[in-house]
Design a protein around this motif. Structure first.
Motif, PDB file in Angstrom:
ATOM      1  N   GLY A  86       7.939 -40.066  16.902  1.00  7.72           N
ATOM      2  CA  GLY A  86       8.738 -40.504  18.038  1.00  7.72           C
ATOM      3  C   GLY A  86       9.270 -41.897  17.771  1.00  7.72           C
ATOM      4  O   GLY A  86       9.063 -42.466  16.699  1.00  7.72           O
ATOM      5  N   ASP A 120      14.099 -40.921  26.676  1.00 10.87           N
ATOM      6  CA  ASP A 120      14.501 -41.073  25.278  1.00 10.87           C
ATOM      7  C   ASP A 120      14.026 -42.417  24.753  1.00 10.87           C
ATOM      8  O   ASP A 120      14.746 -43.396  24.778  1.00 10.87           O
ATOM      9  CB  ASP A 120      16.023 -40.957  25.178  1.00 10.87           C
ATOM     10  CG  ASP A 120      16.539 -41.046  23.758  1.00 10.87           C
ATOM     11  OD1 ASP A 120      15.773 -40.774  22.822  1.00 10.87           O
ATOM     12  OD2 ASP A 120      17.727 -41.419  23.586  1.00 10.87           O
ATOM     13  N   ASP A 121      12.828 -42.530  24.176  1.00  7.49           N
ATOM     14  CA  ASP A 121      11.898 -41.426  23.965  1.00  7.49           C
ATOM     15  C   ASP A 121      10.503 -41.843  24.421  1.00  7.49           C
ATOM     16  O   ASP A 121       9.538 -41.175  24.156  1.00  7.49           O
ATOM     17  CB  ASP A 121      11.917 -41.076  22.467  1.00  7.49           C
ATOM     18  CG  ASP A 121      10.929 -40.009  22.042  1.00  7.49           C
ATOM     19  OD1 ASP A 121      10.778 -38.999  22.755  1.00  7.49           O
ATOM     20  OD2 ASP A 121      10.293 -40.182  21.011  1.00  7.49           O
ATOM     21  N   GLN A 124       8.605 -39.213  26.789  1.00  3.60           N
ATOM     22  CA  GLN A 124       8.209 -37.970  26.119  1.00  3.60           C
ATOM     23  C   GLN A 124       7.155 -38.230  25.041  1.00  3.60           C
ATOM     24  O   GLN A 124       6.186 -37.489  24.899  1.00  3.60           O
ATOM     25  CB  GLN A 124       9.437 -37.294  25.519  1.00  3.60           C
ATOM     26  CG  GLN A 124      10.460 -36.853  26.565  1.00  3.60           C
ATOM     27  CD  GLN A 124      11.375 -35.766  26.037  1.00  3.60           C
ATOM     28  OE1 GLN A 124      10.909 -34.708  25.615  1.00  3.60           O
ATOM     29  NE2 GLN A 124      12.671 -36.011  26.065  1.00  3.60           N
ATOM     30  N   LEU A 125       7.352 -39.288  24.261  1.00  2.00           N
ATOM     31  CA  LEU A 125       6.396 -39.616  23.213  1.00  2.00           C
ATOM     32  C   LEU A 125       5.024 -39.954  23.788  1.00  2.00           C
ATOM     33  O   LEU A 125       3.986 -39.551  23.247  1.00  2.00           O
ATOM     34  CB  LEU A 125       6.921 -40.799  22.400  1.00  2.00           C
ATOM     35  CG  LEU A 125       5.947 -41.471  21.431  1.00  2.00           C
ATOM     36  CD1 LEU A 125       5.463 -40.483  20.367  1.00  2.00           C
ATOM     37  CD2 LEU A 125       6.598 -42.688  20.780  1.00  2.00           C
ATOM     38  N   ILE A 150       5.566 -43.728  14.619  1.00  2.00           N
ATOM     39  CA  ILE A 150       6.428 -44.136  15.725  1.00  2.00           C
ATOM     40  C   ILE A 150       7.324 -45.258  15.207  1.00  2.00           C
ATOM     41  O   ILE A 150       6.845 -46.347  14.886  1.00  2.00           O
ATOM     42  CB  ILE A 150       5.587 -44.607  16.925  1.00  2.00           C
ATOM     43  CG1 ILE A 150       4.599 -43.497  17.340  1.00  2.00           C
ATOM     44  CG2 ILE A 150       6.493 -44.978  18.089  1.00  2.00           C
ATOM     45  CD1 ILE A 150       3.585 -43.952  18.375  1.00  2.00           C
ATOM     46  N   ILE A 179       7.465 -33.127  17.754  1.00  2.00           N
ATOM     47  CA  ILE A 179       8.449 -34.072  18.273  1.00  2.00           C
ATOM     48  C   ILE A 179       8.821 -33.680  19.697  1.00  2.00           C
ATOM     49  O   ILE A 179       9.172 -32.527  19.963  1.00  2.00           O
ATOM     50  CB  ILE A 179       9.721 -34.084  17.399  1.00  2.00           C
ATOM     51  CG1 ILE A 179       9.382 -34.436  15.954  1.00  2.00           C
ATOM     52  CG2 ILE A 179      10.751 -35.063  17.964  1.00  2.00           C
ATOM     53  CD1 ILE A 179      10.546 -34.296  15.000  1.00  2.00           C
ATOM     54  N   SER A 180       8.739 -34.636  20.602  1.00  2.00           N
ATOM     55  CA  SER A 180       9.236 -34.440  21.965  1.00  2.00           C
ATOM     56  C   SER A 180      10.312 -35.479  22.209  1.00  2.00           C
ATOM     57  O   SER A 180      10.034 -36.609  22.609  1.00  2.00           O
ATOM     58  CB  SER A 180       8.096 -34.561  22.980  1.00  2.00           C
ATOM     59  OG  SER A 180       7.186 -33.484  22.852  1.00  2.00           O
ATOM     60  N   ASP A 181      11.545 -35.095  21.965  1.00  2.00           N
ATOM     61  CA  ASP A 181      12.701 -35.991  22.097  1.00  2.00           C
ATOM     62  C   ASP A 181      13.926 -35.151  22.432  1.00  2.00           C
ATOM     63  O   ASP A 181      15.025 -35.420  21.971  1.00  2.00           O
ATOM     64  CB  ASP A 181      12.909 -36.776  20.798  1.00  2.00           C
ATOM     65  CG  ASP A 181      13.899 -37.933  20.954  1.00  2.00           C
ATOM     66  OD1 ASP A 181      14.260 -38.243  22.104  1.00  2.00           O
ATOM     67  OD2 ASP A 181      14.314 -38.507  19.935  1.00  2.00           O
TER      68      ASP A 181
END
Length: 460
Positions: A86, A120-121, A124-125, A150, A179-181
């Motif tokens: 992230g 963003d981000d 989510q991260l 990161i 990945i959560s983006d």
């Protein structure tokens, strides 16, 4: 690990988790702003301290720009290794006057948290950071090794990470990158993204006379660079959106019928989509739906034009120069380098006489395509369904995250893109937001994911 107890603990600590996110979002870590270098470094220090306090081996990896945070839990023999990627840097905030609340003063409205970086981000991260920290706080070991990388330069192209990735290969070795983006398909309909489009961007400058000329005295005797530029740009795409560069579609991987059938079942409305972006009707390549065009077909777009008189009133000239910025979104298997060569050939064939032109490639990256039926995707699907109460749909994304493809190439790993955001989160725009409920559900899904991936251990 008693997973129900952990999930109960996560629910009880939801206020603290939100407070953590608010604290991180207050740091204006704008990587493109040199006046914000101290604050950007502070954002790296913040997440590094949180991981270190939880017991992860943590360090800051210096770069020629902003540092990267690397952290890892102990190795678990026979179990998969997951790398969470992230970024802690955020976009600039302009135009500032369009924000309803200050971008670095996180504000809750209608169940959403508004701030630059909310979706963003950082938001989510942080779901993955929180799940790992809370798991370790129970005193129970994780069923697999988890690594974090990161970075602080995703919003400016990840140049240093891309350059350093080969030398970091052994440290980042993993079976899958998490990945959560990205976004869910719709509010209440989570998704796993298994494909991203690539990108290739260019600047084309056309030069004619040595200076601007009077259009009455010289018009008809000298090629107008602005007209020549329009001819060159229009020669690249036809009226139906089909790109006309020779060989452009040769390496395009066609959609499978199974994919087309699955996407056709999604609750997509062309009318609602057109209304949401403010157009009377949609446009695109014939024979494909809107989702297919956005996710899995290559495109050509003009991003900016500049030539001649731009001020008030009329100035009847033949401009000396004309400039365009344009880009292609590419699908898996298309090569940006080969595309540049093809564009050069195309321009040579179509350039009018009496002008000179210069093509400047900016940046390019190939598309990414993962296996939507991999064991990691199955585990992620189970985790998301448990946390959200709805099974995720498998989709692709029209945007580009160039480093994902590099992870596949250099690390030889699978990729899981589990987005918790929504399409109306105003990413890169004023009033960026993150739905608070999805932040908490993302933390729960992350914790369940570690349990599911642990079940893939060779010893079980």
């Amino acid at each position: 690990m008693n997973l129900p107890d952990l999930l109960d603990t996560l629910a009880k600590k939801s206020d603290r988790h939100l407070s953590d996110l608010v604290e991180w979002l207050k740091i204006p870590s704008i990587s493109s702003d040199t006046s914000r270098r101290t604050e950007t470094a502070a954002a790296a220090d913040w997440v590094a301290a949180k991981l270190q306090q939880a017991g992860l081996a943590t360090e800051l990896i210096p770069t020629h720009g902003h540092p990267m945070v690397f952290a890892e839990t102990p190795a678990v023999p026979g179990a998969p290794v997951a790398l969470v990627y992230g970024h802690y840097d955020v976009q600039p905030v302009e135009p500032i006057d369009q924000w309803q609340s200050p971008p670095f003063e996180p504000t809750v409205r209608n169940g959403n948290l508004y701030a630059r970086g909310a979706t963003d981000d950082k938001g989510q991260l942080l779901t993955h950071v929180q799940s790992v920290c809370e798991w370790l706080a129970t005193g129970q070991p994780l069923p697999l090794q988890i690594k974090f990388l990161i970075e602080g330069e995703e919003e400016v192209g990840s140049e240093n990470l891309e350059r350093m990735l080969p030398e970091l290969r052994d440290r980042l070795a993993c079976d899958c990158v998490v990945i959560s983006d990205s976004s869910q398909y719709a509010d209440g309909q989570p998704a796993i993204t298994y494909g991203l489009r690539g990108i290739a961007t260019y600047e084309l400058e056309v030069n004619g006379p040595s200076q601007d000329l009077h259009s009455g005295s010289f018009g008809g005797a000298v090629m107008n660079p602005a007209i020549a530029l329009c001819h060159l740009l229009s020669s690249m795409v036809d009226r139906e959106g089909r790109i006309q560069i020779e060989g452009f579609y040769d390496d395009v991987i066609e959609l499978s019928q199974a994919e087309r059938d699955a996407w056709a079942k999604l609750p997509q409305s062309d009318e609602a989509f057109a209304k949401s972006v403010g157009v009377s009707e949609l446009f695109g390549e014939k024979g494909f739906t809107s989702d297919e065009r956005r996710w899995a077909r290559p495109t050509f777009d003009i991003n900016g034009l500049q030539s001649g008189h731009q001020g008030e009133g009329v100035k009847t000239i033949i401009p000396a120069t004309a400039l365009a910025k344009f880009s292609f979104r590419l699908v898996a298997n298309q090569d940006p380098v080969q595309l540049t060569a093809a564009i050069e050939r195309h321009l040579q064939q179509h350039a009018p006489t009496g002008i000179r032109y210069t093509l400047k490639p900016d940046h390019g990256a190939p598309g990414m395509l993962a296996n939507p039926q991999s064991k990691f995707a199955v585990a992620a699907s189970q985790a998301i369904e448990s946390a959200f109460g709805v099974a995720p749909v498998m989709i692709r994304e029209g945007g580009s995250i160039p480093i994902v493809t590099r992870f596949q190439d250099v690390l030889g790993c699978d990729c899981l893109l589990m987005g918790w955001g929504l399409s109306d989160d105003n990413t890169h725009s004023p009033n960026e937001k993150f739905k608070i409920q999805d932040y908490h559900r993302g933390i729960a899904a992350s914790a369940i994911l570690w349990d599911e991936l642990g079940k893939l251990s060779e010893s079980k």
